[in-house]
Write a protein that holds these residues in place. Structure first.
Motif, PDB file in Angstrom:
ATOM      1  N   SER A  73       5.977   8.025  -7.297  1.00 28.45           N
ATOM      2  CA  SER A  73       5.395   8.428  -8.569  1.00 28.45           C
ATOM      3  C   SER A  73       5.690   7.402  -9.653  1.00 28.45           C
ATOM      4  CB  SER A  73       5.966   9.780  -8.976  1.00 28.45           C
ATOM      5  OG  SER A  73       5.840   9.948 -10.359  1.00 28.45           O
ATOM      6  N   LEU A  74       4.671   7.145 -10.442  1.00 33.16           N
ATOM      7  CA  LEU A  74       4.845   6.256 -11.576  1.00 33.16           C
ATOM      8  C   LEU A  74       5.112   7.111 -12.814  1.00 33.16           C
ATOM      9  CD1 LEU A  74       4.567   3.199 -11.870  1.00 33.16           C
ATOM     10  CD2 LEU A  74       2.203   3.521 -12.507  1.00 33.16           C
ATOM     11  N   GLU A  75       4.518   8.315 -12.761  1.00 33.69           N
ATOM     12  CA  GLU A  75       4.621   9.226 -13.898  1.00 33.69           C
ATOM     13  C   GLU A  75       6.045   9.691 -14.135  1.00 33.69           C
ATOM     14  OE1 GLU A  75       1.549  12.507 -14.031  1.00 33.69           O
ATOM     15  OE2 GLU A  75       0.848  11.219 -12.423  1.00 33.69           O
ATOM     16  N   GLN A  76       6.766   9.848 -13.028  1.00 30.18           N
ATOM     17  CA  GLN A  76       8.098  10.431 -13.126  1.00 30.18           C
ATOM     18  C   GLN A  76       8.967   9.679 -14.129  1.00 30.18           C
ATOM     19  OE1 GLN A  76       9.783  10.838  -9.224  1.00 30.18           O
ATOM     20  NE2 GLN A  76      11.675  11.624 -10.066  1.00 30.18           N
ATOM     21  N   GLN A  77       8.904   8.350 -14.069  1.00 33.46           N
ATOM     22  CA  GLN A  77       9.737   7.565 -14.962  1.00 33.46           C
ATOM     23  C   GLN A  77       8.947   6.979 -16.134  1.00 33.46           C
ATOM     24  OE1 GLN A  77      12.846   7.644 -14.550  1.00 33.46           O
ATOM     25  NE2 GLN A  77      12.977   8.362 -12.453  1.00 33.46           N
ATOM     26  N   TYR A  78       7.650   6.877 -15.914  1.00 29.28           N
ATOM     27  CA  TYR A  78       6.862   6.215 -16.940  1.00 29.28           C
ATOM     28  C   TYR A  78       5.801   7.172 -17.442  1.00 29.28           C
ATOM     29  CZ  TYR A  78       3.937   2.608 -19.079  1.00 29.28           C
ATOM     30  OH  TYR A  78       3.192   1.878 -19.941  1.00 29.28           O
ATOM     31  N   ARG A  79       4.589   6.967 -17.099  1.00 30.90           N
ATOM     32  CA  ARG A  79       3.519   7.888 -17.460  1.00 30.90           C
ATOM     33  C   ARG A  79       2.309   7.548 -16.604  1.00 30.90           C
ATOM     34  NH1 ARG A  79      -0.262   5.351 -21.627  1.00 30.90           N
ATOM     35  NH2 ARG A  79       0.431   3.201 -21.666  1.00 30.90           N
ATOM     36  N   ARG A  80       1.275   8.334 -16.734  1.00 29.62           N
ATOM     37  CA  ARG A  80       0.067   8.063 -15.970  1.00 29.62           C
ATOM     38  C   ARG A  80      -0.583   6.780 -16.455  1.00 29.62           C
ATOM     39  NH1 ARG A  80      -3.781   9.819 -13.024  1.00 29.62           N
ATOM     40  NH2 ARG A  80      -5.384   8.895 -14.328  1.00 29.62           N
ATOM     41  N   VAL A  81      -1.121   6.035 -15.503  1.00 25.44           N
ATOM     42  CA  VAL A  81      -1.836   4.828 -15.875  1.00 25.44           C
ATOM     43  C   VAL A  81      -3.267   4.971 -15.361  1.00 25.44           C
ATOM     44  CG1 VAL A  81      -1.967   2.344 -15.567  1.00 25.44           C
ATOM     45  CG2 VAL A  81       0.258   3.460 -15.720  1.00 25.44           C
ATOM     46  N   ASP A  82      -4.236   4.723 -16.216  1.00 20.14           N
ATOM     47  CA  ASP A  82      -5.633   4.844 -15.820  1.00 20.14           C
ATOM     48  C   ASP A  82      -5.943   3.969 -14.623  1.00 20.14           C
ATOM     49  OD1 ASP A  82      -6.427   6.690 -17.633  1.00 20.14           O
ATOM     50  OD2 ASP A  82      -6.921   5.219 -19.185  1.00 20.14           O
ATOM     51  N   GLY A  83      -6.555   4.539 -13.621  1.00 21.40           N
ATOM     52  CA  GLY A  83      -6.981   3.765 -12.463  1.00 21.40           C
ATOM     53  C   GLY A  83      -5.888   3.535 -11.442  1.00 21.40           C
ATOM     54  N   VAL A  84      -4.714   4.124 -11.666  1.00 21.64           N
ATOM     55  CA  VAL A  84      -3.596   3.926 -10.751  1.00 21.64           C
ATOM     56  C   VAL A  84      -3.075   5.290 -10.330  1.00 21.64           C
ATOM     57  CG1 VAL A  84      -1.233   3.072 -10.560  1.00 21.64           C
ATOM     58  CG2 VAL A  84      -2.930   1.738 -11.802  1.00 21.64           C
ATOM     59  N   MET A  85      -2.959   5.505  -9.009  1.00 19.99           N
ATOM     60  CA  MET A  85      -2.485   6.820  -8.578  1.00 19.99           C
ATOM     61  C   MET A  85      -1.001   6.850  -8.282  1.00 19.99           C
ATOM     62  SD  MET A  85      -4.035   7.297  -4.745  1.00 19.99           S
ATOM     63  CE  MET A  85      -2.692   7.781  -3.698  1.00 19.99           C
ATOM     64  N   GLY A  86      -0.379   5.685  -8.223  1.00 22.61           N
ATOM     65  CA  GLY A  86       1.053   5.676  -7.962  1.00 22.61           C
ATOM     66  C   GLY A  86       1.494   4.262  -7.665  1.00 22.61           C
ATOM     67  N   ALA A  87       2.711   4.148  -7.164  1.00 22.83           N
ATOM     68  CA  ALA A  87       3.223   2.834  -6.839  1.00 22.83           C
ATOM     69  C   ALA A  87       3.847   2.907  -5.460  1.00 22.83           C
ATOM     70  CB  ALA A  87       4.262   2.401  -7.866  1.00 22.83           C
TER      71      ALA A  87
END
Lengths: 157, 659
Positions: free
Chosen positions: B607-621
């Protein structure tokens, strides 16, 4: 200036100090998870310029904030002293790029003064106080504010 | 010892829940189809299992209640009763009570209301038809004491008992296991003179007193297999001593709501095998590395390849452990639909398709409520009352269909009804009133349908009357979106509606293609990729000097320049010297310009959201083999971004980049 503003000033604690340029800053040591050498950062598209990207911290994706950029200072090339201070804010983990780490300071309550008014040009929201240790002047950071990457903040920052 | 009991109790409750589900499903099916012997047996077995197990855990309320329940089922099984609607309703109520009793026993709450009532009804049913037909002995069940009960048992085996392979001694020994036997009397009165004695016949009978903590039914259980071949009398004696203290059973503990998965033994065995092979493969590699010389490079390669195969297989199997059939959710619906239909005065026939479709456990658990909402809506507001249906020339019986199936990397769950459908005009009027639509806006029917999912649309009670839909639909949408899914509506006024929930198969791992743009690596889920090619300059067109279009075999697709979209320098900017990757998802296709493709692999989604936030066009890392982080692109989102007009997109980029 001698007035203590309650809740704003902190004291009687240990701070990790680091430098950016000629300035010295302090973070409450209990918020610091680890210090790691600068490693490759993966940029995030359309992020604020001070969010350098993300790193892999043993399986967790951690965003990295460049404090020079965050504070609107001139940007410098990263050197071998450049380090990432990883702070843990309970719910979130964030990496901070700083020029170099100095040492750990014991700061007594009497050494801390509230942030002075510095005019409109300087945002003192990032500071909780100033620690005067003899000749040294350490700016104590409101790390929650500095590392706040919530969307609402990002848009107005 | 006590720990053991607790553990078995936990297992009992887990099983009881499954049995209850089987009973309920079976009863519904029974009413619908009239039922075959197999179905009857299945229900009977489940009730019987609960009865048996509850007896041995001293859950006597349950054991006693199930006894009557079981007897009625037994009659049904033997064809002495018909599973008509009244009987099914009673049996379903009995199942509810039983489920309440189980919950009460597990959680220590009060027993459900109406226990006695339902039991009396069951018993009156038994005595009513029992008297007329007679062959099955009506067990006058002791709703009797359990702890320290005393029974006088008279056991007179039939002459032929031995021929059926039974041994009365074993039965008596079983009895002994239930409690303490005293006052045993052997009745030899039937024993003939030696000359007349048939050595293969049983002439003996016993009378004995049993002190036990079991119910009468548990005692009868012992004789289950000889019931027809003996005369058995069990009389409960008045209590002599106070109830026996049974600390482990009296102790009421609410088990922590611990999440667990029941896994088929074969799956576990497979895993153990695979891990075994992995250990061997690893040993081989170590062996080759010790005293390694270049000559053995080929061996090393082979060994590592074997290990890679193994790891992949293991990963797939481990993930499959988390997968559960949708039936886990669907099973509760036959009952629910029946009750709801009755409540709303509808006649509804439920069809369930694709119950075997598997989904991640986490997804399954959160799916119940959204589907329930949709089903409730379909019955309450979609399907018309029988008279109305007839007036419209539809069959009086409404059809409701629950279906699950795979589509691409998704699982689709559909709730379809043949009711009155959505009325776009009424939705529009409502949306205007709520300020969701401007008076001059023109919207297609589909866009209007989508409005019923909008937050704020559902709050009004009047919606029910107006659109016929909208109760809690925004909650459904939220729930589904939190699972990375989407909800779609298809509806024709007067003909019915289909609500379609689309969910990712698993949230943890993605098959993807790594690609490079400038100095950065990105991952695209394999399922979204249709093809990749190097376009000729003639394939590229621009629209209004702004948007870009790439022709794929004559089909015009929007072109997204990833380097521009994501602000990456030093990337290939001439499409003719890069590659266009065509991504397709949910009906929209888009071409993205990349520098080169790096290769296919599996990636663990972080998850990218967990530490950062949602990014348009990106579902995760994800984390690459060298420890670096790479972003996983969200194909539908990219397509959506591509459809934004260029200025909007620029605005979006700018606001993000230099805020």
């Amino acid at each position: 200036m001698t007035e203590q503003i309650s809740g704003q000033a902190v004291g009687g604690e240990q701070f990790l100090t680091f430098t950016i340029g000629a300035e010295e800053y302090g973070i409450e040591i209990l918020k610091v998870q680890e210090i790691k050498g600068y490693s490759a950062i993966t940029p995030i598209p359309n992020a604020p310029h001070y969010v350098r990207g993300v790193i892999n911290l043993r399986g967790t994706i951690v965003p990295v904030v460049d404090l020079r950029a965050r504070f609107g200072m001139s940007e410098e090339a990263y050197t071998k002293f450049t380090v990432i201070i990883v702070v843990n804010l309970g719910r979130r983990v964030v990496g901070l790029v700083v020029d170099a780490v100095s040492d750990v300071l014991n700061v007594g309550e009497q050494d801390v003064e509230p942030p002075p008014p510095l005019g409109v040009g300087v945002d003192t929201g990032f500071m909780t106080g100033l620690a005067k240790m003899g000749e040294r002047l350490v700016l104590l950071l409101n790390i929650e504010q500095v590392a706040n990457l919530e969307e609402s903040v990002l848009q107005t920052a | 010892m006590r720990i053991d009991v607790t553990r078995f109790r936990t297992a009992f409750f887990e099983e009881a829940v499954e049995h209850l589900a089987t009973i309920e499903r079976g009863l519904i099916e029974l009413e619908r189809s009239g039922g075959d012997a197999e179905l009857m047996n299945e229900i009977f077995r489940s009730v019987h299992s609960i009865k048996g197990a509850s007896g041995s855990f001293g859950l006597n309320d349950i054991a006693e209640f199930t006894h009557g329940f079981e007897s009625v089922l037994d009659r049904l099984r033997q064809g002495q009763m018909r599973p008509d609607r009244a009987l099914t309703t009673l049996l379903l109520r009995a199942a509810d009570i039983l489920s309440g009793l189980v919950r009460a026993a597990q959680g220590g709450g009060a027993p459900p209301a109406g226990v006695g009532e339902v039991r009396t009804e069951l018993e009156s049913l038994l005595s009513g038809s029992g008297g007329a037909k007679g062959p099955v002995p009506v067990r006058e069940d002791g709703g009797h004491r359990k702890e320290g009960s005393r029974f006088r048992i008279s056991f007179r085996p039939g002459r032929d008992l031995f021929r059926s392979g039974m041994d009365p001694l074993l039965l008596l020994r079983d009895l002994e296991n239930l409690g303490t036997i005293s006052d045993v009397e052997l009745d030899r009165s039937e024993l003939p003179a030696l000359a007349l004695l048939d050595a293969e016949a049983c002439y003996l009978a016993w009378q004995l007193t049993l002190v036990t903590d079991q119910t009468e039914s548990a005692v009868r259980e012992v004789f289950t297999f000889v019931e027809d071949a003996c005369r058995l009398e069990i009389v409960a004696l008045p209590d002599q001593a106070g109830p026996v203290d049974l600390p482990a059973q009296v102790e009421r503990r609410t088990p922590a709501a611990e999440s667990s998965i029941r896994v088929a033994t074969e799956k576990v065995d497979e895993l153990i095998n695979l891990v075994g092979e992995l250990v061997i493969a690893q040993a081989m590699v170590s062996e080759i590395i010790d005293g390694f010389s270049l000559k053995r490079l080929g061996d090393l390669r082979a060994a590592i390849a074997a290990m890679a195969r193994n790891t992949q297989e293991l990963q797939a199997r481990v993930l499959s452990v988390r997968m559960l059939p949708v039936a886990m959710v669907f099973n509760r619906f036959p009952r629910l639909v029946r009750d709801l239909a009755e409540h709303c005065g509808r006649v509804v026939r439920l069809e369930v398709l694709g119950e075997d479709t598997e989904l991640d456990k986490g997804v399954i658990e959160k799916l119940g409520d959204p589907i329930l909402h949709l089903v409730r809506n379909a019955i309450d507001h979609g399907i018309e009352a029988p008279e109305e249906r007839l007036a419209r020339g539809k069959p009086a019986e409404g059809r409701l269909r629950l279906a699950a199936y795979h589509e691409g990397g998704n699982v689709v769950i559909e709730v379809t009804d043949d009711g009155r459908g959505l009325d776009p005009q009424k939705i529009r009027a409502k949306a205007l009133e709520r300020g969701l639509v401007k008076p001059d806006e023109t919207l297609t029917d589909d866009q209007l349908h989508a409005l019923i999912m909008a937050p704020g649309f559902s709050t009004a009670t009047a919606v029910t009357d107006v659109s016929g839909r909208g109760v809690g639909l925004d909650v459904v949408r939220q729930n589904v979106e939190s699972l990375n899914g989407s909800v779609g509506i298809e509806s024709r006024s007067g003909e019915g509606s289909t609500m379609r929930i689309r969910l990712p198969l698993t949230l943890a791992i993605v098959d993807g293609l790594a690609l490079r743009v400038g100095g950065q690596t990105f991952i695209v889920p394999l399922l979204a990729i249709r093809e990749s090619f190097r376009p000729r300059p003639a394939d590229l067109k621009s629209v209004f000097g702004q948007g870009e279009i790439v022709l794929v075999r004559g089909e015009p697709l929007p072109l997204v320049r990833l380097h521009r979209q994501f602000g990456i320098g030093e990337a290939v900017t001439d499409p003719a010297s890069g590659l266009v990757l065509v991504l397709s998802s949910e009906g929209t296709s888009v071409g993205i310009l990349v520098d080169e493709l790096l290769g296919q692999s599996q990636f663990v989604v972080k998850s990218l959201e967990q530490q950062y936030r949602r990014v348009d066009g990106v579902m995760g890392a994800t984390i690459l083999g060298d420890g670096r982080v790479a972003l996983i692109l969200d194909a539908p989102e990219l397509a959506r971004l591509a459809l934004l007009r260029e200025p909007e997109r620029d605005a979006l980029c700018v606001s993000g980049e230099r805020a």
